[in-house]
Design an enzyme around this catalytic site. Structure first.
Site, PDB file in Angstrom:
ATOM      1  N   HIS A   1      67.410 -14.033  21.564  1.00  0.00           N
ATOM      2  CA  HIS A   1      67.922 -15.542  22.385  1.00  0.00           C
ATOM      3  C   HIS A   1      67.133 -16.934  20.311  1.00  0.00           C
ATOM      4  O   HIS A   1      66.558 -16.287  20.045  1.00  0.00           O
ATOM      5  CB  HIS A   1      67.082 -15.950  23.374  1.00  0.00           C
ATOM      6  CG  HIS A   1      65.017 -16.047  23.277  1.00  0.00           C
ATOM      7  ND1 HIS A   1      64.570 -14.830  22.985  1.00  0.00           N
ATOM      8  CD2 HIS A   1      64.531 -16.623  22.635  1.00  0.00           C
ATOM      9  CE1 HIS A   1      63.410 -15.138  23.175  1.00  0.00           C
ATOM     10  NE2 HIS A   1      62.994 -16.505  22.695  1.00  0.00           N
TER      11      HIS A   1
ATOM     12  N   HIS B   1      66.540 -20.676  19.741  1.00  0.00           N
ATOM     13  CA  HIS B   1      66.102 -22.225  20.581  1.00  0.00           C
ATOM     14  C   HIS B   1      66.865 -22.862  20.025  1.00  0.00           C
ATOM     15  O   HIS B   1      66.735 -23.190  18.611  1.00  0.00           O
ATOM     16  CB  HIS B   1      64.343 -22.739  19.983  1.00  0.00           C
ATOM     17  CG  HIS B   1      63.589 -21.452  21.036  1.00  0.00           C
ATOM     18  ND1 HIS B   1      63.081 -21.689  22.162  1.00  0.00           N
ATOM     19  CD2 HIS B   1      62.909 -19.762  20.483  1.00  0.00           C
ATOM     20  CE1 HIS B   1      62.221 -20.693  22.682  1.00  0.00           C
ATOM     21  NE2 HIS B   1      61.909 -19.985  21.428  1.00  0.00           N
TER      22      HIS B   1
HETATM   23  P1  AMP Z   1      59.843 -17.443  22.524  1.00  0.00           P
HETATM   24  O1  AMP Z   1      59.237 -17.467  22.934  1.00  0.00           O
HETATM   25  O2  AMP Z   1      61.182 -17.388  21.446  1.00  0.00           O
HETATM   26  O3  AMP Z   1      59.994 -15.702  23.119  1.00  0.00           O
HETATM   27  O4  AMP Z   1      60.690 -18.204  23.487  1.00  0.00           O
HETATM   28  C1  AMP Z   1      60.412 -17.571  25.141  1.00  0.00           C
HETATM   29  C2  AMP Z   1      61.568 -18.598  26.319  1.00  0.00           C
HETATM   30  O5  AMP Z   1      61.546 -18.310  27.534  1.00  0.00           O
HETATM   31  C3  AMP Z   1      60.250 -19.503  26.032  1.00  0.00           C
HETATM   32  O6  AMP Z   1      60.779 -21.117  25.543  1.00  0.00           O
HETATM   33  C4  AMP Z   1      59.669 -20.178  27.820  1.00  0.00           C
HETATM   34  O7  AMP Z   1      60.072 -21.178  28.044  1.00  0.00           O
HETATM   35  C5  AMP Z   1      61.755 -19.358  28.207  1.00  0.00           C
HETATM   36  N1  AMP Z   1      61.493 -18.865  29.701  1.00  0.00           N
HETATM   37  C6  AMP Z   1      61.287 -18.099  29.598  1.00  0.00           C
HETATM   38  N2  AMP Z   1      61.325 -18.420  31.479  1.00  0.00           N
HETATM   39  C7  AMP Z   1      62.189 -19.272  31.401  1.00  0.00           C
HETATM   40  C8  AMP Z   1      63.360 -19.101  32.651  1.00  0.00           C
HETATM   41  N3  AMP Z   1      63.043 -18.128  33.976  1.00  0.00           N
HETATM   42  N4  AMP Z   1      64.428 -19.952  32.423  1.00  0.00           N
HETATM   43  C9  AMP Z   1      64.282 -20.363  31.450  1.00  0.00           C
HETATM   44  N5  AMP Z   1      63.493 -20.406  29.487  1.00  0.00           N
HETATM   45  C10 AMP Z   1      62.418 -19.190  30.288  1.00  0.00           C
END
Ligand code: AMP
Length: 136
Positions: free
Chosen positions: A99, A101
């Site tokens: 993913h 951001h």
């Molecule tokens: P990372 O720390 O780069 O792996 O980012 C993972 C991101 O996923 C975090 O910013 C979380 O807030 C986001 N996240 C986790 N669960 C969900 C969800 N159900 N819907 C949207 N975002 C999510």
């Protein structure tokens, strides 16, 4: 193996605030809005992170990230945007599914803090550069 949270969103098992979808890419709002409009762009097929995703898919995800960042500036009034891909837990990755951001920046304090400290003391930059260059 247990599905990660983004695979569950892609499969429609968990809702999301969808921004974009095609055969390969899904974009939705991050549940935890670091700033207004904080978005995630994910590959629909499971890959662990940016580094392990095939180039063609990675390019498609980055195209969508670019488009969302452009809308952040034009529509939301952001004055800047951070595009981030955390790879592996040591780099802050918490969801092991590729993913990106897209984080609009409005110039407010308390948004996010990305501090890049200078730790170059003791490093031999010509040798380091050659080592990396020779392996690209
Ligand atoms: P990372 O720390 O780069 O792996 O980012 C993972 C991101 O996923 C975090 O910013 C979380 O807030 C986001 N996240 C986790 N669960 C969900 C969800 N159900 N819907 C949207 N975002 C999510």
């Amino acid at each position: 193996m247990e599905k990660d949270i983004f695979c569950r969103i892609i499969d429609g098992e968990i809702p999301c605030h969808k921004l974009y979808e095609d055969d390969d890419v899904l974009a939705f709002l991050d549940i935890s809005q670091v700033t207004k409009g904080h978005a995630l762009v994910v590959s629909k097929k499971h890959f662990d992170n940016f580094l392990t995703t095939p180039q063609e898919i990675m390019h498609k995800v980055m195209d969508v990230a670019q488009r969302i960042g452009q809308v952040d500036i034009k529509l939301l009034g952001a004055r800047g945007v951070n595009i981030l891909a955390n790879c592996y837990p040591e780099a802050g990755q918490t969801v092991m599914h590729f993913h990106v951001h897209v984080i609009p920046r409005y110039g407010n304090v308390n948004e996010i803090e990305i501090t890049m400290k200078n730790n170059s003391e003791g490093l031999n930059l010509p040798v380091l550069a050659k080592e990396i260059k020779d392996n690209l």
